[in-house]
Design a protein around this motif. Sequence first.
Motif, mmCIF file in Angstrom:
data_model
loop_
_atom_site.group_PDB
_atom_site.id
_atom_site.type_symbol
_atom_site.label_atom_id
_atom_site.label_comp_id
_atom_site.label_asym_id
_atom_site.label_seq_id
_atom_site.Cartn_x
_atom_site.Cartn_y
_atom_site.Cartn_z
ATOM 1 N N ALA A 100 0.833 -1.204 0.000
ATOM 2 C CA ALA A 100 0.000 0.000 0.000
ATOM 3 C C ALA A 100 0.870 1.257 0.000
ATOM 4 O O ALA A 100 0.603 2.225 -0.724
ATOM 5 C CB ALA A 100 -0.929 -0.004 1.208
ATOM 6 N N GLU A 101 1.944 1.220 0.778
ATOM 7 C CA GLU A 101 2.849 2.365 0.839
ATOM 8 C C GLU A 101 3.550 2.575 -0.518
ATOM 9 O O GLU A 101 3.707 3.720 -0.976
ATOM 10 C CB GLU A 101 3.877 2.150 1.968
ATOM 11 C CG GLU A 101 4.907 3.245 2.138
ATOM 12 C CD GLU A 101 4.320 4.639 2.440
ATOM 13 O OE1 GLU A 101 3.213 4.707 3.026
ATOM 14 O OE2 GLU A 101 4.957 5.637 2.054
ATOM 15 N N LYS A 121 2.410 1.742 -3.474
ATOM 16 C CA LYS A 121 1.425 2.277 -4.420
ATOM 17 C C LYS A 121 1.198 3.769 -4.175
ATOM 18 O O LYS A 121 1.115 4.556 -5.114
ATOM 19 C CB LYS A 121 0.104 1.521 -4.280
ATOM 20 C CG LYS A 121 0.174 0.108 -4.835
ATOM 21 C CD LYS A 121 -1.136 -0.632 -4.603
ATOM 22 C CE LYS A 121 -0.966 -2.118 -4.911
ATOM 23 N NZ LYS A 121 -2.137 -2.900 -4.457
ATOM 24 N N LYS A 122 1.093 4.128 -2.902
ATOM 25 C CA LYS A 122 0.856 5.535 -2.550
ATOM 26 C C LYS A 122 1.986 6.406 -3.120
ATOM 27 O O LYS A 122 1.732 7.433 -3.766
ATOM 28 C CB LYS A 122 0.785 5.678 -1.023
ATOM 29 C CG LYS A 122 0.142 6.969 -0.540
ATOM 30 C CD LYS A 122 0.279 7.121 0.969
ATOM 31 C CE LYS A 122 1.203 8.264 1.282
ATOM 32 N NZ LYS A 122 2.020 8.095 2.468
ATOM 33 N N GLN A 123 3.197 5.973 -2.889
ATOM 34 C CA GLN A 123 4.344 6.768 -3.354
ATOM 35 C C GLN A 123 4.361 6.871 -4.885
ATOM 36 O O GLN A 123 4.698 7.915 -5.443
ATOM 37 C CB GLN A 123 5.651 6.156 -2.847
ATOM 38 C CG GLN A 123 5.805 6.273 -1.326
ATOM 39 C CD GLN A 123 7.198 5.859 -0.857
ATOM 40 O OE1 GLN A 123 8.134 5.829 -1.651
ATOM 41 N NE2 GLN A 123 7.333 5.560 0.426
ATOM 42 N N HIS A 141 1.748 6.704 -6.909
ATOM 43 C CA HIS A 141 0.679 7.635 -7.296
ATOM 44 C C HIS A 141 1.128 9.089 -7.112
ATOM 45 O O HIS A 141 0.859 9.948 -7.958
ATOM 46 C CB HIS A 141 -0.588 7.365 -6.465
ATOM 47 C CG HIS A 141 -1.431 6.246 -7.010
ATOM 48 N ND1 HIS A 141 -2.032 6.302 -8.243
ATOM 49 C CD2 HIS A 141 -1.749 5.029 -6.495
ATOM 50 C CE1 HIS A 141 -2.696 5.174 -8.471
ATOM 51 N NE2 HIS A 141 -2.541 4.376 -7.424
ATOM 52 N N GLU A 142 1.804 9.351 -6.006
ATOM 53 C CA GLU A 142 2.283 10.718 -5.766
ATOM 54 C C GLU A 142 3.229 11.192 -6.874
ATOM 55 O O GLU A 142 3.134 12.321 -7.354
ATOM 56 C CB GLU A 142 2.995 10.796 -4.409
ATOM 57 C CG GLU A 142 2.013 10.810 -3.231
ATOM 58 C CD GLU A 142 2.702 10.568 -1.874
ATOM 59 O OE1 GLU A 142 1.984 10.460 -0.872
ATOM 60 O OE2 GLU A 142 3.957 10.483 -1.846
#
Lengths: 405, 405
Positions: free
Chosen positions: B128-129, B131-133, B135-136
């Motif tokens: 999840a982390e 993916k978040k990075q 996306h950013e």
Amino acid sequence: MDKIKEVAGNNTNDLVEMNRSAIVRILQQTDGCSRADIAKMTGLTQASVTKIVAVLIEMGIVSEVGFVRGNGNRRSIGLRLNAEKNLVIGVKFSRHVFSIGVFDICGKNYTKQETEFGLDEFAEDVLAEMKKQIHELLNKYKNIVAIGMAVPGPYLRKEGRIAMVTRMPSWHDVNFIDEFQNEFDKPFFIEQDANAGALAEWWFGNHGRPLNSLTYFLVGEGVGSGIVDHDRLLLGNLGIASEIGHISIDVNGPACECGNRGCLELYCSATAMLKKAKKLLPEIFQEEITNRWEACNKVFIAAKEGNEKALELVDEIAEYIGYGCVTLINGYDPEIIVIGDSISQGGNLLLPTINRIVKERILPEISSRVQIKISELTIDPTLYGAAAIATDKMLRKPSEYLVRK
Amino acid sequence: MDKIKEVAGNNTNDLVEMNRSAIVRILQQTDGCSRADIAKMTGLTQASVTKIVAVLIEMGIVSEVGFVRGNGNRRSIGLRLNAEKNLVIGVKFSRHVFSIGVFDICGKNYTKQETEFGLDEFAEDVLAEMKKQIHELLNKYKNIVAIGMAVPGPYLRKEGRIAMVTRMPSWHDVNFIDEFQNEFDKPFFIEQDANAGALAEWWFGNHGRPLNSLTYFLVGEGVGSGIVDHDRLLLGNLGIASEIGHISIDVNGPACECGNRGCLELYCSATAMLKKAKKLLPEIFQEEITNRWEACNKVFIAAKEGNEKALELVDEIAEYIGYGCVTLINGYDPEIIVIGDSISQGGNLLLPTINRIVKERILPEISSRVQIKISELTIDPTLYGAAAIATDKMLRKPSEYLVRK
């Protein structure tokens, strides 16, 4: 700045040739395909296939063979390769013996002959005899389109020289390209023996298609391997990739002629087996060994008959072949390993031990997806492979090489 | 009967794409080429090159850069790739840490960040982390055309799973394709780490062209290799070819997690070196090791300062890397072996021993034609390689992937 192969451009002729090659290759593998089948397998439109096939028929490379059962049971016209019009000569050169055969590009054998020679004979005399025999075959068979030759590795393919010919130092300086390239009025191609065997299994073995990766594991006088990965022979820079026989299985093991230590070849070649067999089984080796292929077979026959010492020896050899397979799987991730040459005569005497070693030493989700087989080719895979070397070139450039009406 | 890749037909669009790819690839390697240079290198006519380049300029992939010195000192217009318009994200996933970076297709780095995690953390949280990075970064950099990811081998590329993650069993069931393929609106590609490193050296290393065969020898936490042979990554059937770390150098050696015995990885990985270093050099490992890359470097610094025990240890590691190079040469016949990852920090402390072993164990006419180098990339070759995975795809299908004006 010269033309660089890896960024070579392609023109319309190249495109036509690629598509002709795809169709010819399908027909080499599957007799009686219809145009619709070919369209499916190639992804080309049926109109394109029809156009290309028309030219191949016109060129005399392909024929129609009457009706075959097509999609939804409709009858379609089948196509076949005119293999008999496209013959190749295969030449196997090895220690003690060379063999020459005539084959068609579907693998049918027309004739083959073997010539033994001594390690002390002059290379030039042996070469002269080979050339003479090839010329005779070219005179006799008019449809020959190319010649392929298999030589023992490590063969430096750009230079045309064998880097190391065990017990045959006089052959070290022979340049095979200079000797043969311009001797005949046919294209001439050379590869090392294990690569040839891999091509024989690729083109003439019945392993089904598609096939991502095939490894031919030659276990005979020498030990070697040939890798066809995603439709291409793994060559390396000098043409000597996949020398499994000289990959060490014990870096502190005995010294090998190649400079390395503990080379696999030292443990499971015919030479290694026969050396041990002579000591362990003196009763079956009373006379001097003349035919080493038969000598290996004698050991396997003794094992089949229940001779304990022969069984132990065969099992030891199988264990090392198993280690070789483990290395091949870690090294090349093949879909199929085909074991061939003189030691493969051991067949089912060898396979259980080989499979056990692989199962023990490779993760199950990997080992379960590798098939290990003994070669089922009825012709020596190296001789057959010599024909496959030429066949491979023909099938990739059909309009350049294959005969026209 | 479905379409079969190895006999896939090509149409005119495929032909156009092949030629665009050839030109884009030349410009990726050589800034400021003229149309005439490209015509020479590709073998295409200058008229064809002019036509293709016009489209590439129109598409915004290529620009003119003013005059360069051409043939016979005539001035020609130079061409360049608009690399800054075609960015890729590279993601390196490894034990303990993942890194993400933004690069352009010529290898320029725009940003990179590292995130450490514990072996006991839930895989889903780490994913999840990541993916978040990603996306950013996609929000921040608008010109991103694709994402590449490098994961530890053996990675089963069709399935998207890592077959064995040493000391990280919870990652065994993660399907990387399912996790990432549809998460972003950009094409996403995954390969194992050593293959990524090989592509980094192939596209971003300065090894010159043409180059027949390059081997990247990853010697870090794990040991692996990636082979680019005649312009193509060696993949094998499942995508796990060239697992040099699990090729045995002693079939009776200690057991490895993979099932095999005496795997090279057991002798020269960072793990193996640090285990020995902690015993031999307690004075430099008083605190617990947190950064293993730095810990390796500590050993090399001690050796450089003349610490006898450190020197001996480094020499032992170099010897095993040397055996690995011998296996790589026999196995893949590379033109260049590039050694990378944490152990390669040893550089000139390692090379003399490696070269000595290779010279001793490989025939001179072969060993003299292999260059053995330490990676000179200033970015971790695996992270850089993740970007190279995406770059490789972009350069082979430029019109499909690269951005239009």
